[in-house]
Design an enzyme around this catalytic site. Structure first.
Site, PDB file in Angstrom:
ATOM      1  N   GLU A   1       5.198  10.904  -9.083  1.00  0.00           N
ATOM      2  CA  GLU A   1       4.643  11.374  -7.826  1.00  0.00           C
ATOM      3  C   GLU A   1       4.301  12.858  -7.930  1.00  0.00           C
ATOM      4  OE1 GLU A   1       7.151  10.069  -4.597  1.00  0.00           O
ATOM      5  OE2 GLU A   1       7.247   8.121  -5.546  1.00  0.00           O
TER       6      GLU A   1
ATOM      7  N   LYS B   1      10.222  -0.263 -18.999  1.00  0.00           N
ATOM      8  CA  LYS B   1      10.102   0.571 -17.806  1.00  0.00           C
ATOM      9  C   LYS B   1      11.454   1.162 -17.426  1.00  0.00           C
ATOM     10  CE  LYS B   1       8.906   2.465 -14.050  1.00  0.00           C
ATOM     11  NZ  LYS B   1       7.864   2.521 -13.072  1.00  0.00           N
TER      12      LYS B   1
ATOM     13  N   ALA C   1       0.845  -1.201   0.000  1.00  0.00           N
ATOM     14  CA  ALA C   1       0.000   0.000   0.000  1.00  0.00           C
ATOM     15  C   ALA C   1       0.876   1.245   0.000  1.00  0.00           C
ATOM     16  CB  ALA C   1      -0.928  -0.016   1.213  1.00  0.00           C
TER      17      ALA C   1
ATOM     18  N   GLU D   1       4.465   0.598 -13.771  1.00  0.00           N
ATOM     19  CA  GLU D   1       3.760   1.844 -13.468  1.00  0.00           C
ATOM     20  C   GLU D   1       4.545   3.027 -14.011  1.00  0.00           C
ATOM     21  OE1 GLU D   1       0.597   2.043 -12.002  1.00  0.00           O
ATOM     22  OE2 GLU D   1       1.148   3.776 -13.194  1.00  0.00           O
TER      23      GLU D   1
ATOM     24  N   ARG E   1      11.458  17.592 -32.547  1.00  0.00           N
ATOM     25  CA  ARG E   1      12.054  16.264 -32.375  1.00  0.00           C
ATOM     26  C   ARG E   1      12.605  16.097 -30.963  1.00  0.00           C
ATOM     27  NH1 ARG E   1      16.234  16.882 -37.086  1.00  0.00           N
ATOM     28  NH2 ARG E   1      16.339  18.819 -35.906  1.00  0.00           N
TER      29      ARG E   1
ATOM     30  N   CYS F   1      12.882   6.050  -8.314  1.00  0.00           N
ATOM     31  CA  CYS F   1      13.024   5.241  -9.525  1.00  0.00           C
ATOM     32  C   CYS F   1      14.257   5.512 -10.383  1.00  0.00           C
ATOM     33  CB  CYS F   1      11.782   5.397 -10.387  1.00  0.00           C
ATOM     34  SG  CYS F   1      10.382   4.527  -9.680  1.00  0.00           S
TER      35      CYS F   1
ATOM     36  N   ASP G   1      -1.168  -4.743   3.125  1.00  0.00           N
ATOM     37  CA  ASP G   1       0.204  -4.371   3.454  1.00  0.00           C
ATOM     38  C   ASP G   1       0.531  -5.011   4.791  1.00  0.00           C
ATOM     39  OD1 ASP G   1       1.941  -1.617   2.371  1.00  0.00           O
ATOM     40  OD2 ASP G   1       2.589  -2.634   4.203  1.00  0.00           O
TER      41      ASP G   1
ATOM     42  N   PRO H   1      14.164  -2.031  -3.127  1.00  0.00           N
ATOM     43  CA  PRO H   1      15.292  -1.107  -2.949  1.00  0.00           C
ATOM     44  C   PRO H   1      16.579  -1.649  -3.576  1.00  0.00           C
ATOM     45  CG  PRO H   1      14.826  -2.290  -0.909  1.00  0.00           C
ATOM     46  CD  PRO H   1      13.746  -2.662  -1.874  1.00  0.00           C
ATOM     47  N   THR H   2      17.524  -0.772  -3.792  1.00  0.00           N
ATOM     48  CA  THR H   2      18.828  -1.219  -4.275  1.00  0.00           C
ATOM     49  C   THR H   2      19.492  -2.028  -3.163  1.00  0.00           C
ATOM     50  OG1 THR H   2      18.986   0.765  -5.614  1.00  0.00           O
ATOM     51  CG2 THR H   2      21.037  -0.406  -5.216  1.00  0.00           C
TER      52      THR H   2
ATOM     53  N   SER I   1      18.418  21.534 -12.705  1.00  0.00           N
ATOM     54  CA  SER I   1      18.104  21.505 -11.277  1.00  0.00           C
ATOM     55  C   SER I   1      19.337  21.086 -10.498  1.00  0.00           C
ATOM     56  CB  SER I   1      16.985  20.498 -11.017  1.00  0.00           C
ATOM     57  OG  SER I   1      17.468  19.188 -11.235  1.00  0.00           O
TER      58      SER I   1
ATOM     59  N   GLY J   1      19.658  18.408  -9.276  1.00  0.00           N
ATOM     60  CA  GLY J   1      19.856  16.972  -9.525  1.00  0.00           C
ATOM     61  C   GLY J   1      18.553  16.228  -9.360  1.00  0.00           C
TER      62      GLY J   1
HETATM   63  C1  UDX Z   1       7.002   1.421  -5.888  1.00  0.00           C
HETATM   64  C2  UDX Z   1       7.400   0.212  -6.683  1.00  0.00           C
HETATM   65  O1  UDX Z   1       6.780  -0.896  -6.168  1.00  0.00           O
HETATM   66  C3  UDX Z   1       8.879   0.141  -6.737  1.00  0.00           C
HETATM   67  O2  UDX Z   1       9.309  -0.980  -7.405  1.00  0.00           O
HETATM   68  C4  UDX Z   1       9.264   1.349  -7.471  1.00  0.00           C
HETATM   69  O3  UDX Z   1      10.590   1.325  -7.848  1.00  0.00           O
HETATM   70  C5  UDX Z   1       8.964   2.523  -6.612  1.00  0.00           C
HETATM   71  O4  UDX Z   1       7.623   2.568  -6.386  1.00  0.00           O
HETATM   72  P1  UDX Z   1       6.418   2.237  -3.647  1.00  0.00           P
HETATM   73  O5  UDX Z   1       4.962   1.984  -3.798  1.00  0.00           O
HETATM   74  O6  UDX Z   1       6.898   3.623  -3.868  1.00  0.00           O
HETATM   75  O7  UDX Z   1       7.178   1.274  -4.603  1.00  0.00           O
HETATM   76  O8  UDX Z   1       7.012   1.660  -2.339  1.00  0.00           O
HETATM   77  P2  UDX Z   1       6.561   1.894  -0.874  1.00  0.00           P
HETATM   78  O9  UDX Z   1       5.865   3.188  -0.748  1.00  0.00           O
HETATM   79  O10 UDX Z   1       7.744   1.593  -0.042  1.00  0.00           O
HETATM   80  O11 UDX Z   1       5.440   0.774  -0.667  1.00  0.00           O
HETATM   81  C6  UDX Z   1       5.663  -0.584  -0.609  1.00  0.00           C
HETATM   82  C7  UDX Z   1       4.776  -1.188   0.464  1.00  0.00           C
HETATM   83  O12 UDX Z   1       4.856  -2.602   0.399  1.00  0.00           O
HETATM   84  C8  UDX Z   1       5.117  -0.799   1.885  1.00  0.00           C
HETATM   85  O13 UDX Z   1       4.013  -0.181   2.481  1.00  0.00           O
HETATM   86  C9  UDX Z   1       5.471  -2.133   2.567  1.00  0.00           C
HETATM   87  O14 UDX Z   1       5.054  -2.201   3.902  1.00  0.00           O
HETATM   88  C10 UDX Z   1       4.733  -3.129   1.704  1.00  0.00           C
HETATM   89  N1  UDX Z   1       5.259  -4.489   1.773  1.00  0.00           N
HETATM   90  C11 UDX Z   1       6.569  -4.738   1.586  1.00  0.00           C
HETATM   91  C12 UDX Z   1       4.394  -5.547   2.007  1.00  0.00           C
HETATM   92  O15 UDX Z   1       3.192  -5.339   2.205  1.00  0.00           O
HETATM   93  N2  UDX Z   1       4.870  -6.828   2.022  1.00  0.00           N
HETATM   94  C13 UDX Z   1       6.191  -7.108   1.846  1.00  0.00           C
HETATM   95  O16 UDX Z   1       6.590  -8.267   1.880  1.00  0.00           O
HETATM   96  C14 UDX Z   1       7.067  -6.019   1.626  1.00  0.00           C
HETATM   97  C1  UDX Z   2       9.484   9.004 -12.475  1.00  0.00           C
HETATM   98  C2  UDX Z   2       8.872   8.862 -13.865  1.00  0.00           C
HETATM   99  O1  UDX Z   2       8.553  10.161 -14.384  1.00  0.00           O
HETATM  100  C3  UDX Z   2       7.647   7.977 -13.821  1.00  0.00           C
HETATM  101  O2  UDX Z   2       7.110   7.792 -15.120  1.00  0.00           O
HETATM  102  C4  UDX Z   2       8.076   6.644 -13.234  1.00  0.00           C
HETATM  103  O3  UDX Z   2       7.021   5.766 -13.160  1.00  0.00           O
HETATM  104  C5  UDX Z   2       8.681   6.838 -11.860  1.00  0.00           C
HETATM  105  O4  UDX Z   2       9.775   7.724 -11.954  1.00  0.00           O
HETATM  106  P1  UDX Z   2       9.001  10.441 -10.324  1.00  0.00           P
HETATM  107  O5  UDX Z   2      10.253   9.856  -9.775  1.00  0.00           O
HETATM  108  O6  UDX Z   2       7.794  10.449  -9.469  1.00  0.00           O
HETATM  109  O7  UDX Z   2       8.571   9.694 -11.663  1.00  0.00           O
HETATM  110  O8  UDX Z   2       9.286  11.968 -10.705  1.00  0.00           O
HETATM  111  P2  UDX Z   2       9.710  12.796 -11.985  1.00  0.00           P
HETATM  112  O9  UDX Z   2       8.697  13.844 -12.189  1.00  0.00           O
HETATM  113  O10 UDX Z   2      10.038  11.953 -13.128  1.00  0.00           O
HETATM  114  O11 UDX Z   2      11.016  13.546 -11.459  1.00  0.00           O
HETATM  115  C6  UDX Z   2      12.200  12.861 -11.099  1.00  0.00           C
HETATM  116  C7  UDX Z   2      13.269  13.828 -10.671  1.00  0.00           C
HETATM  117  O12 UDX Z   2      13.774  14.576 -11.776  1.00  0.00           O
HETATM  118  C8  UDX Z   2      12.798  14.876  -9.645  1.00  0.00           C
HETATM  119  O13 UDX Z   2      13.769  15.021  -8.647  1.00  0.00           O
HETATM  120  C9  UDX Z   2      12.655  16.116 -10.460  1.00  0.00           C
HETATM  121  O14 UDX Z   2      12.791  17.284  -9.685  1.00  0.00           O
HETATM  122  C10 UDX Z   2      13.778  15.946 -11.468  1.00  0.00           C
HETATM  123  N1  UDX Z   2      13.586  16.722 -12.706  1.00  0.00           N
HETATM  124  C11 UDX Z   2      12.558  16.421 -13.547  1.00  0.00           C
HETATM  125  C12 UDX Z   2      14.467  17.742 -13.036  1.00  0.00           C
HETATM  126  O15 UDX Z   2      15.402  18.028 -12.295  1.00  0.00           O
HETATM  127  N2  UDX Z   2      14.279  18.425 -14.206  1.00  0.00           N
HETATM  128  C13 UDX Z   2      13.264  18.156 -15.065  1.00  0.00           C
HETATM  129  O16 UDX Z   2      13.165  18.818 -16.105  1.00  0.00           O
HETATM  130  C14 UDX Z   2      12.366  17.121 -14.717  1.00  0.00           C
END
Ligand code: UDX
Ligand code: UDX
Length: 465
Positions: A167, A222, A12, A163, A262, A278, A36, A95-96, A271, A273
């Protein structure tokens, strides 16, 4: 194609919560249960006060409020939800790895594997298992092999359905997705599973935006989509460094190149960074699998995107130190923003963490204000780095709830997240509160150099000399 009446999602989090809420909202005839293992998280999803939901996303609380208790449920009863559902989404964190083989690069799949084993254990009817977490290529086959070898004669179809929501705009990204990707086997039962899942998304998306592929293409796409997006940010950030040394202005360069249809205009904001859960993780995964296939040049090519991002964060911190007369020891530096971007309370891999760490190493005293990030989260982020003791982190860094309080007697303000409210502040009052010369380091290019200088600030903006 199967008619679906119940689905469940394990995890969740930032992905599982919003995705399932939107599915429940758009498919009133389907019962959606999000489970969860974290009781506290589930309690917050069920909190009467919708402002207490564990995830902040514009538009989310309205959708949860409208559907919770009707066809949308949040629970810790994982086994029950698995057994009842026809489709099970896996959306747990990956996670990594921080240990062993692939440490620092490969994704840790232990949670995904635990989920697969649990599904195998409790399932008594056929299931479609959907991997929603971003996973390294070939994970679907690992899940498949676990499910097939522990089984109770139940048939499992594994789909990859990565996905693409970002965010801060998750709800809109889900409702108006550019595309939905569904990868699965080319067998008749695989095709049926792909069609079953496609039908869910077809409740609100035009058919041509629902792409079916094989599993490998889906998983790899992805990682590649995120790598390309991150590469654009690193590319423009590389040019921002060059702009600061010349009379070129990064805003003008971005606009000039972005108007080439293009190239396109999005994702060209220089920015401090990129951050987020992800980009870095997915590129590291791409690097790791390339290397594991002996493709050294391919691995090095993508790794450079990360190297450039690390350089940008370090460059920003170094610039603050150099400008403050080469010492920040004992100086108060206010941070506006800690989240990795605006409109989210997520801080994973946020540039702010690394900039703070570099400044704390120089014994700066940091005061953080972020409109959505909690104090516990900020300390947890710093403690995780293990650069210094938790006590030391709490001594050197303070968290406040008021932007003006952060500015009080500060030598400098650093803008780390592009929260809209920072633009609306009364910067004249902020100027009065600060020590002089009053420095502002704008890591998000939010304010006007001309206006800020007129107010008396010593103002630096990424990408402008
Ligand atoms: C997502 C994607 O799943 C991840 O691969 C991607 O790279 C980042 O976004 P996210 O939803 O952001 O992950 O992760 P998080 O907010 O940490 O939620 C994962 C949830 O899974 C946690 O609430 C954790 O408690 C739950 N969990 C984990 C379980 O319910 N069972 C488990 O065995 C492990
Ligand atoms: C990203 C992907 O956009 C999404 O499709 C995927 O599923 C998960 O990873 P997210 O990490 O939520 O989503 O944010 P995103 O809006 O992509 O921004 C990532 C980072 O890049 C942020 O720190 C943002 O501030 C930065 N960014 C983005 C810049 O610095 N400059 C830009 O022009 C755009």
């Amino acid at each position: 194609m199967k008619k679906v009446s119940k689905i469940c999602c394990i995890g969740a989090g930032y992905v599982g919560g919003p995705t399932m809420s939107v599915i429940a909202d758009q498919c009133p005839e389907i019962q959606v249960t999000v489970v969860d293992i974290n009781q506290e998280r589930i309690d917050r999803w069920n909190d009467k006060d919708l402002d207490k939901l564990p995830i902040y996303e514009p538009g989310l609380k309205e959708i949860v409020g409208a559907n919770r208790g009707k066809n949308l449920f949040f629970s810790t009863e994982v086994d029950k939800a698995i057994d009842e559902a026809e489709i099970i989404f896996i959306s747990v964190n990956t996670p990594t790895k921080t240990y062993g083989k692939g440490k620092g690069q490969a994704a840790d799949l232990k949670f995904v594997e635990l989920c697969a084993r649990n599904i195998a254990k409790v399932a008594t009817t056929d299931k479609i298992v959907v991997e929603k977490s971003t996973l390294p290529v070939r994970t679907a086959s690992a899940i498949k092999s676990i499910l097939e070898n522990t089984g109770n004669q139940v048939n499992f179809e594994i789909l990859s359905n990565p996905e693409f929501l970002a965010e801060g705009t998750a709800v809109n990204d889900l409702l108006n997705a550019d595309r939905v990707l569904i990868g699965g086997d080319d067998t008749p039962s695989g095709q049926e599973a792909k069609d079953t899942l496609s039908a869910i998304y077809a409740h609100w998306l035009p058919k041509e935006r629902i792409l079916q592929t094989n599993v490998w293409s889906s998983e790899l796409s992805k990682l590649v989509a995120n790598a390309f997006l991150a590469q654009r940010v690193s590319s423009i950030n590389a040019i921002s460094a060059l702009c600061e040394r010349t009379d070129a202005n990064i805003a003008e360069v971005s606009r000039a190149i972005g108007t080439d249809s293009r190239i396109g205009s999005k994702f060209l904001n220089a920015s401090v960074g990129f951050g987020g859960s992800c980009f870095q993780k997915d590129i590291l995964n791409l690097v790791y699998i390339s290397r594991s296939f002996g493709l050294q040049e391919v691995a090095d090519y993508w790794e450079q995107v990360i190297i450039m991002n690390d350089y940008q964060k370090k460059r920003f911190a170094d610039h603050i130190i150099a400008t403050l007369y080469n010492t920040v020891s004992g100086k108060k530096i206010a941070f506006y923003g800690w989240a990795f971007k605006k409109d989210t309370n997520d801080t994973r891999e946020s540039a702010a963490i690394y900039v703070a760490d570099a400044l704390l190493e120089e014994r700066a005293e940091i005061t953080v204000y972020d409109p959505k990030v909690s104090e516990e989260r900020i300390y947890a982020d710093l403690d995780y780095l293990e650069t210094r003791s938790p006590e030391e982190n709490r001594r050197l860094l303070k968290v406040v709830k008021e932007p003006m309080q952060a500015a009080e007697e500060a030598h400098a303000i650093a803008l780390l997240t592009e929260w809209d409210e920072f633009k609306t502040y009364d910067w004249d009052t902020i100027y009065e509160k600060m020590l002089k010369p009053a420095f502002v380091f704008d890591g998000r290019r939010m304010l006007s150099k001309e206006t800020m200088e007129k107010k008396g600030f010593q103002y630096y903006k990424i990408g402008q000399s």
